[in-house]
Design an enzyme around this catalytic site. Sequence first.
Site, mmCIF file in Angstrom:
data_model
loop_
_atom_site.group_PDB
_atom_site.id
_atom_site.type_symbol
_atom_site.label_atom_id
_atom_site.label_comp_id
_atom_site.label_asym_id
_atom_site.label_seq_id
_atom_site.Cartn_x
_atom_site.Cartn_y
_atom_site.Cartn_z
ATOM 1 N N ASN A 9 0.360 2.245 0.886
ATOM 2 C CA ASN A 9 -0.907 2.780 0.010
ATOM 3 C C ASN A 9 -2.069 2.079 0.394
ATOM 4 O OD1 ASN A 9 -2.350 3.090 -2.151
ATOM 5 N ND2 ASN A 9 -1.527 1.646 -3.828
ATOM 6 N N LYS A 11 -5.186 2.628 -0.512
ATOM 7 C CA LYS A 11 -6.144 2.625 -1.485
ATOM 8 C C LYS A 11 -7.342 2.977 -0.943
ATOM 9 C CE LYS A 11 -3.303 -1.379 -3.331
ATOM 10 N NZ LYS A 11 -3.221 -2.496 -4.226
ATOM 11 N N HIS A 95 -0.247 3.681 -11.060
ATOM 12 C CA HIS A 95 -0.544 2.457 -10.364
ATOM 13 C C HIS A 95 -1.204 1.397 -11.374
ATOM 14 C CE1 HIS A 95 -2.057 -0.659 -7.709
ATOM 15 N NE2 HIS A 95 -1.001 -0.205 -6.811
ATOM 16 N N GLU A 97 -3.511 -0.237 -10.912
ATOM 17 C CA GLU A 97 -5.087 -0.219 -10.807
ATOM 18 C C GLU A 97 -5.616 0.860 -11.644
ATOM 19 O OE1 GLU A 97 -5.442 -0.311 -6.556
ATOM 20 O OE2 GLU A 97 -4.509 -2.567 -6.707
ATOM 21 N N GLU A 167 6.202 -2.930 -9.713
ATOM 22 C CA GLU A 167 5.082 -3.702 -8.833
ATOM 23 C C GLU A 167 4.512 -4.585 -10.083
ATOM 24 O OE1 GLU A 167 3.169 -1.659 -5.478
ATOM 25 O OE2 GLU A 167 2.061 -0.949 -7.311
ATOM 26 N N GLY A 173 -1.765 -8.098 -4.471
ATOM 27 C CA GLY A 173 -2.938 -8.174 -3.540
ATOM 28 C C GLY A 173 -3.294 -9.845 -3.942
ATOM 29 N N SER A 212 2.457 -7.530 -2.620
ATOM 30 C CA SER A 212 2.550 -8.742 -1.557
ATOM 31 C C SER A 212 3.622 -8.552 -0.743
ATOM 32 C CB SER A 212 2.167 -9.960 -1.987
ATOM 33 O OG SER A 212 0.987 -10.206 -2.877
HETATM 34 P P1 PGA Z 1 -0.252 -5.212 -1.845
HETATM 35 O O1 PGA Z 1 -0.408 -4.075 -2.847
HETATM 36 O O2 PGA Z 1 0.949 -4.813 -1.094
HETATM 37 O O3 PGA Z 1 -1.643 -5.455 -1.333
HETATM 38 O O4 PGA Z 1 -0.115 -6.432 -2.976
HETATM 39 C C1 PGA Z 1 0.751 -3.176 -3.509
HETATM 40 C C2 PGA Z 1 0.104 -2.065 -4.059
HETATM 41 O O5 PGA Z 1 -0.676 -2.395 -4.848
HETATM 42 O O6 PGA Z 1 0.740 -0.859 -4.149
#
Ligand code: PGA
Length: 255
Positions: A9, A11, A95, A97, A167, A173, A212
């Site tokens: 992903n 982003k 997601h 976000e 997640e 993140g 992560s």
């Molecule tokens: P990350 O993000 O691996 O940077 O923690 C995962 C995601 O948001 O899908």
Amino acid sequence: MPRCLIAGNWKMNGSLKDSQALALAIAKGAQILPKVEVVIIPPFPYLAPLKSSLVDSHVKLGAQNLYLGEKGAFTGEVSGPMLKDVGCHYVLVGHSERRTLFKEDHVLVAEKCKAALEVELIPILCVGESAYERENNQTQTVIASQLEAVIKRVGIKHFNHIVIAYEPIWAIGTGINATQEQADAVHAFIRRYLMQNGVDLAATMRILYGGSMKAENAASLLSMPNVNGGLIGAASLQAESFLKICATAEEAITP
Ligand code: PGA
């Protein structure tokens, strides 16, 4: 055993030039990883150009979002048929976000899953709890309510065509991943919950872990019986780290 899936992903990152270079490097590296399904999920403007970069590659394309219906007066939105048109196989839905920053509620997330399935895009439905919810033993309740909304609107029968990504919000993140036991326990709960609700293929549905995940912890997470792949953010922005995760997944698959 369902086929292991590793999805990157991206982003809101990268330029057209960087994205093309990254896609090409991933496509090249993935050539020697036939068992794992590799998906890249770039920003909308790069989907069509990257489709051409992926010709002759088994790396698939996914989108980060979609809106409902086919077309219409929805300024700024992109529909499922448009994503199909530019060669997407997958689309992220729900997601954290989008749920948090763009106020997408359970109903909208469920409608988006339905819209994706209607055009044969595979939704990667993201679910997960906040740190506060985990600390207060609400993880299962929160995830059950996220799943319930989708089951209600999509219908049990079609649920088998969805990929789920667990997640935990506190892991996205932050550099702090769920432990292999924490991830496996939630994945097992998701499977159980779906089975109890009549999803007949729940035992073989793919449930990815995200938050992560990186080259250093991929082996431990992917070794768990209920973890069928990963949704990778930061570590998917560099070919080397992303391909290391894909290679780990390839090794984790028994022939
Ligand atoms: P990350 O993000 O691996 O940077 O923690 C995962 C995601 O948001 O899908």
